[in-house]
Design an enzyme around this catalytic site. Sequence first.
Site, PDB file in Angstrom:
ATOM      1  N   LYS A 192       3.340   0.487  -0.421  1.00 35.42           N
ATOM      2  CA  LYS A 192       2.505   1.448  -1.125  1.00 35.42           C
ATOM      3  C   LYS A 192       1.058   1.320  -0.680  1.00 35.42           C
ATOM      4  O   LYS A 192       0.344   2.299  -0.546  1.00 35.42           O
ATOM      5  CB  LYS A 192       2.623   1.168  -2.628  1.00 35.42           C
ATOM      6  CG  LYS A 192       1.774   2.054  -3.496  1.00 35.42           C
ATOM      7  CD  LYS A 192       2.245   2.039  -4.928  1.00 35.42           C
ATOM      8  CE  LYS A 192       1.817   0.782  -5.665  1.00 35.42           C
ATOM      9  NZ  LYS A 192       2.216   0.818  -7.081  1.00 35.42           N
ATOM     10  N   ARG A 193       0.658   0.112  -0.449  1.00 29.59           N
ATOM     11  CA  ARG A 193      -0.727  -0.118  -0.057  1.00 29.59           C
ATOM     12  C   ARG A 193      -1.052   0.539   1.293  1.00 29.59           C
ATOM     13  O   ARG A 193      -2.170   0.890   1.576  1.00 29.59           O
ATOM     14  CB  ARG A 193      -1.021  -1.612   0.026  1.00 29.59           C
ATOM     15  CG  ARG A 193      -1.983  -2.080  -1.036  1.00 29.59           C
ATOM     16  CD  ARG A 193      -2.174  -3.578  -0.942  1.00 29.59           C
ATOM     17  NE  ARG A 193      -0.871  -4.257  -0.976  1.00 29.59           N
ATOM     18  CZ  ARG A 193      -0.712  -5.531  -0.672  1.00 29.59           C
ATOM     19  NH1 ARG A 193      -1.738  -6.242  -0.287  1.00 29.59           N
ATOM     20  NH2 ARG A 193       0.466  -6.090  -0.749  1.00 29.59           N
TER      21      ARG A 193
END
Length: 445
Positions: free
Chosen positions: A217-218
């Site tokens: 996600k980062r």
Amino acid sequence: LFARREGGTHILRIEDTDVERSREELSQQVLSAMDWLGVPYDEGPYFQSKRYDLYRAAAQRLLAEGKAYRAFETPEELDAERKKAEAQGRAYRYSGAGRQIDPGESERRARAGDRHVIRLAMPAETIVVDDLIRGRVEFPADALDDFVLVRSDGHPLYHFSAVVDDADMKISHVIRGDDHLANTPKHVALFRALGAPIPKFAHLGMILGTDRKKLSKRHGAAAVEEWRDQGILPEALVNFLALLGWAPGDNREVLTREEMEREFSLDRVGASPSVFDPEKLLWMNAQHMARMPAEELLARSEPYATSGMPPKDAALKAIELHRTRARTPIEMGRALSTYARDPESYDPDGMKKQVKPETAALLEKLMARYETTSPWAVEALEPALRQVAEESGVSASKLIHPTRLALTGTTVGAPLFDVAALLGKETALRRLRKFVEVIRTQTGS
RNA sequence: GGCCCCAUCGUCUAACGGUUAGGACACGGCUCUUUCAAGGCCGGAGCGCGGGUUCGAUUCCCGCUGGGGCCA
């Protein structure tokens, strides 16, 4: 897609309570990625970092109602407990010692400034999650301990702020990655403690990289921008992503936003993870380019025509000539520029293979013929060249290939006579003349 | 380590007990052709393993294996 399909409200909320990982620019990155993708939202964005009062009030209420409690163990104490459990081969769980503290005592210690966290008193019962994609999933009570809602520095933890907000915003459907399924019983317990209705959950299979490791996600927002910078169209990316896990069921793959919004259904979403294949994304991109109106494709390619643009009517014709040959607007922009600027170099392999001793003389004959060829169009240019070839006793390709090299500098590309016609008489003859000069100089003839 | 999820071609997927297991990307061939693409046609390639249930399992149940995730 689900919100659109169901006529719901899509709310954008930025979950930025993690001070270390949340920076203003990261939030902006998410916002601009959403915008570029053309993912519309009806409400928001809301920033959790501006909603601390809400979380504080909710924590106080849970405390007052005895549904949450303060725990005063130091990190060192907890660490020792964990090590002890490990040494004994047991799974570590928080002891729940904080539950025993008398509320008045707890209050006094908090006021006196004793460092503490706030934990949820988890019910001693199996929690059932009814997932729209996975069905009924059970979590035995002893697998869950009293997790932390608020850290000792007063920051709410993700699970807490997310649920408080979901309750506050009356979220009906929580559709998210599979990685959150194991957190869901915590959320269910929290909704109950808060006295809020429990939303429907749907856990999607995660998207994996080609290496089968999760696409983090980062890295998500950054990746979206990387695709953009590589010339991937937002509609192609959305289409491609939608098809990871969902399929309309009738073998169609290239879909418009409208079609997806009309047809999307959680019933047709699969539970298994999927590997992100950049090759297929590129194919998808080409498909969307093939279907795009010329004007639109031109507008999107123009920014990449960094070494010049032909006049608009020529550019539109060039678009049609190159749309099946370019996979991205970047490639298209480059192609457009070749009509505006004469080649500065010629493909070395082409020079070696296609330029023969007699080539210069042949091209001069062609130029002479082309001086008088009319109209300057495919119907006249092609027969003229073939005639020159025949009169010279060589195959047409002996003339065609060097001519392409002269006009475009490359050995590959759109059909030669279309290119020549589009270039116009003056430009085409100028490029031929220059090329002949170059090869005469090179061969010393 | 405990708990949870997942499992059809290399990859994305269709199939909701009976199909020669379908499509797409990628790959190979043919075709078209002035080149390169695009398109069309053809081809190779898959139900992880073992038990059940059933007249019949890719499909339902259990176990194993493998992959992933959460918690710590």
